[in-house]
Write a protein that holds these residues in place. Structure first.
Motif, PDB file in Angstrom:
ATOM      1  N   ASP A 157       0.817   7.444 -11.879  1.00 36.42           N
ATOM      2  CA  ASP A 157       1.982   7.024 -11.638  1.00 36.42           C
ATOM      3  C   ASP A 157       3.226   7.559 -12.634  1.00 36.42           C
ATOM      4  O   ASP A 157       4.376   7.724 -12.395  1.00 36.42           O
ATOM      5  CB  ASP A 157       2.290   5.271 -11.736  1.00 36.42           C
ATOM      6  N   PRO A 186       2.667   4.438  -1.214  1.00 36.69           N
ATOM      7  CA  PRO A 186       2.537   5.176  -2.448  1.00 36.69           C
ATOM      8  C   PRO A 186       3.674   4.870  -3.614  1.00 36.69           C
ATOM      9  O   PRO A 186       4.772   4.664  -3.209  1.00 36.69           O
ATOM     10  CB  PRO A 186       2.546   6.661  -2.089  1.00 36.69           C
ATOM     11  N   GLY A 193      -4.833   4.885 -13.986  1.00 39.22           N
ATOM     12  CA  GLY A 193      -5.083   4.668 -12.372  1.00 39.22           C
ATOM     13  C   GLY A 193      -6.279   5.513 -12.213  1.00 39.22           C
ATOM     14  O   GLY A 193      -7.139   5.828 -12.932  1.00 39.22           O
ATOM     15  N   SER A 194      -6.457   5.480 -10.753  1.00 43.38           N
ATOM     16  CA  SER A 194      -7.473   6.300 -10.067  1.00 43.38           C
ATOM     17  C   SER A 194      -7.523   7.719 -10.529  1.00 43.38           C
ATOM     18  O   SER A 194      -6.595   8.423 -10.534  1.00 43.38           O
ATOM     19  CB  SER A 194      -7.640   5.984  -8.655  1.00 43.38           C
ATOM     20  N   THR A 249       0.921  -1.247   0.045  1.00 44.20           N
ATOM     21  CA  THR A 249      -0.091   0.059  -0.189  1.00 44.20           C
ATOM     22  C   THR A 249       0.880   1.204  -0.127  1.00 44.20           C
ATOM     23  O   THR A 249       0.369   2.252   0.009  1.00 44.20           O
ATOM     24  CB  THR A 249      -1.019  -0.206   1.357  1.00 44.20           C
ATOM     25  N   GLU A 290      -8.675   9.872  -9.296  1.00 39.88           N
ATOM     26  CA  GLU A 290      -8.681  10.815  -7.905  1.00 39.88           C
ATOM     27  C   GLU A 290      -7.336  10.727  -7.258  1.00 39.88           C
ATOM     28  O   GLU A 290      -6.945  11.166  -6.030  1.00 39.88           O
ATOM     29  CB  GLU A 290      -9.682  10.234  -6.918  1.00 39.88           C
ATOM     30  N   ALA A 291      -6.367  10.094  -7.901  1.00 37.19           N
ATOM     31  CA  ALA A 291      -4.980   9.964  -7.488  1.00 37.19           C
ATOM     32  C   ALA A 291      -3.893  10.457  -8.648  1.00 37.19           C
ATOM     33  O   ALA A 291      -3.883  10.424  -9.732  1.00 37.19           O
ATOM     34  CB  ALA A 291      -4.712   8.537  -7.072  1.00 37.19           C
ATOM     35  N   PRO A 292      -2.993  11.029  -8.277  1.00 39.13           N
ATOM     36  CA  PRO A 292      -1.874  11.316  -9.203  1.00 39.13           C
ATOM     37  C   PRO A 292      -1.551  10.453  -9.896  1.00 39.13           C
ATOM     38  O   PRO A 292      -1.071   9.364  -9.312  1.00 39.13           O
ATOM     39  CB  PRO A 292      -0.521  11.953  -8.242  1.00 39.13           C
TER      40      PRO A 292
END
Length: 424
Positions: free
Chosen positions: A121, A7, A114-115, A5, A117-119
């Motif tokens: 990769d 980051p 990816g999501s 998990t 809502e997330a930066p």
């Protein structure tokens, strides 16, 4: 934080992907939107042309055909990092490098998979671009083994004996902000955006563990490593790297470039030592020097690149030959003579330098020159040549403003990572 998990890149994904090898890189990214885009990027514009395998006995980017563009970066480890941080960083860098050199994003989810809502990769500026012959070469500096904080990573005893800060040389005007570093990454590609993308993402991956100390962009390679490449020119207008060791000279590489199985330490066998020197050229002064004087200083003709003793570009210089006036055809203080192996106990190196132009300085002059990169079996090879150049006539027109040395470990196997032998 559990590693699955944490980051950034997944450790589980890292081990699986490295274990699968280069073929697994494509398969591992094949699922989903990001995978499809990454594969199309890797195969665009000519299939697999311009793709160099990351894994192997030696790291790519040393004898690989020299690409047109460079982004070089030196890193320092962050305060309070430990051995596990260093190992995980080298693993993560190897994982991402193995993907990017195949034309893939840094992870399976990449820049858009990816999501929302997330930066992402991957930062995405290379999305849709081919691999462009990208190579990523990783090195470790003297300060990584022991510094003011002591032996933070438990590797001081494994430092190669010759891996020390380079001694001071006559004419050095080094800027500490352009020198040294715990780690280095050399990213070379035929597209500058691909090279910049590599350093940008590897720096991002290092967040919290290492930070960039200094970096340098380069263009217009100033050396060749294969017979298929023409000898390029530096910003003084002269052909550069004519006498370089070529990739097909296996005996020369084994003798002068690759650390041997009998050398110490054993974990460096198959590796090499990298020296980087940022050399500012006083362009405006040089441009006012008459042609005959320029050629005397270099020791070669400006047009063909032939030694002034006669012949063609690849004719061996004859330092005893004289001209019509009875003087030696090649000046005793010329760059060619002082750097030649016959005057340096046969020492040879592989050069992978690049031109740079960093705009103008405060005086309105070009901030330009040569970003010199050389690989050698022992640091002493570079030291010997550089000391011989103390009386080089060219010194009037150059200043060495940055410097660093790094041990470049051997290449990684598909189930491992660059630098793994350091921790065995």
């Amino acid at each position: 934080m559990p590693e699955d998990t944490r980051p950034g890149l997944s450790r589980r994904g890292l081990l699986g992907l490295l274990g699968a090898g280069a073929a697994g890189l494509a398969a591992g990214a094949a699922g989903g939107v990001a995978g499809g885009m990454a594969i199309s990027r890797a195969t665009a514009a000519g299939g697999t042309d311009g793709v160099h395998v990351f894994f192997g006995a030696h790291q790519a980017g040393i004898t690989t055909p020299v690409q047109d563009h460079l982004h070089f970066a030196a890193f320092d480890m962050m305060a309070r990092t430990n051995r596990d941080d260093l190992v995980s960083l080298l693993q993560d860098w190897s994982y991402a490098a193995a993907r990017m050199t195949q034309g893939l994003d840094v992870s399976a989810s990449g820049s858009v998979g990816g999501s929302p809502e997330a930066p992402p990769d991957d930062t995405g500026e290379a999305l849709g671009l081919p691999a462009s012959s990208l190579t990523i070469t990783i090195g470790v500096g003297p300060s990584l083994f022991q510094n003011a904080d002591g032996d933070r990573y438990g590797i001081a005893a494994r430092r190669p004996a010759g891996l020390e800060r380079l001694p001071a040389f006559l004419g050095d005007d080094l800027d500490p902000a352009l020198s040294d570093g715990d780690l280095c990454i050399q990213a070379c590609a035929d597209d500058p955006q691909v090279a910049v993308h590599a350093i940008r993402n590897l720096s991002r991956i290092a967040f919290g563990r290492a930070r960039i100390r200094w970096s340098q962009l380069g263009f217009g390679r100033t050396s060749m490593t294969t017979t298929s490449q023409a000898t390029p020119r530096n910003l003084f207008g002269f052909k550069d790297g004519t006498a370089n060791i070529l990739a097909n000279d296996r005996a020369g590489l084994d003798e002068h470039v690759w650390v041997g199985a009998s050398d110490e330490p054993a974990w460096m066998a198959g590796g090499s030592y990298l020296v980087a020197r940022k050399i500012a050229m006083i362009i405006e002064s040089w441009d006012r020097v008459r042609l005959s004087e320029q050629q005397r200083i270099i020791g070669r003709s400006k047009g063909e690149g032939a030694p002034l003793s006669g012949g063609g570009e690849f004719t061996q210089p004859d330092f005893r030959a004289t001209d019509a006036s009875g003087r030696t055809a090649i000046d005793a203080a010329s760059h060619v003579r002082l750097a030649h192996p016959t005057l340096n106990d046969g020492v040879r190196i592989v050069r992978r330098g690049y031109n740079f132009v960093d705009g103008n300085n405060q005086l309105g002059r070009l901030d330009a020159g040569l970003f010199f990169l050389s690989y050698q079996r022992s640091p002493e090879q570079f030291v010997k040549i550089q000391r011989a150049l103390s009386t080089d006539a060219m010194n009037e027109y150059v200043r060495h403003v940055g410097s660093g040395i790094w041990a470049v470990p051997p290449g990684a196997s598909a189930a491992s990572f660059v630098g793994a032998g350091l921790f065995a």
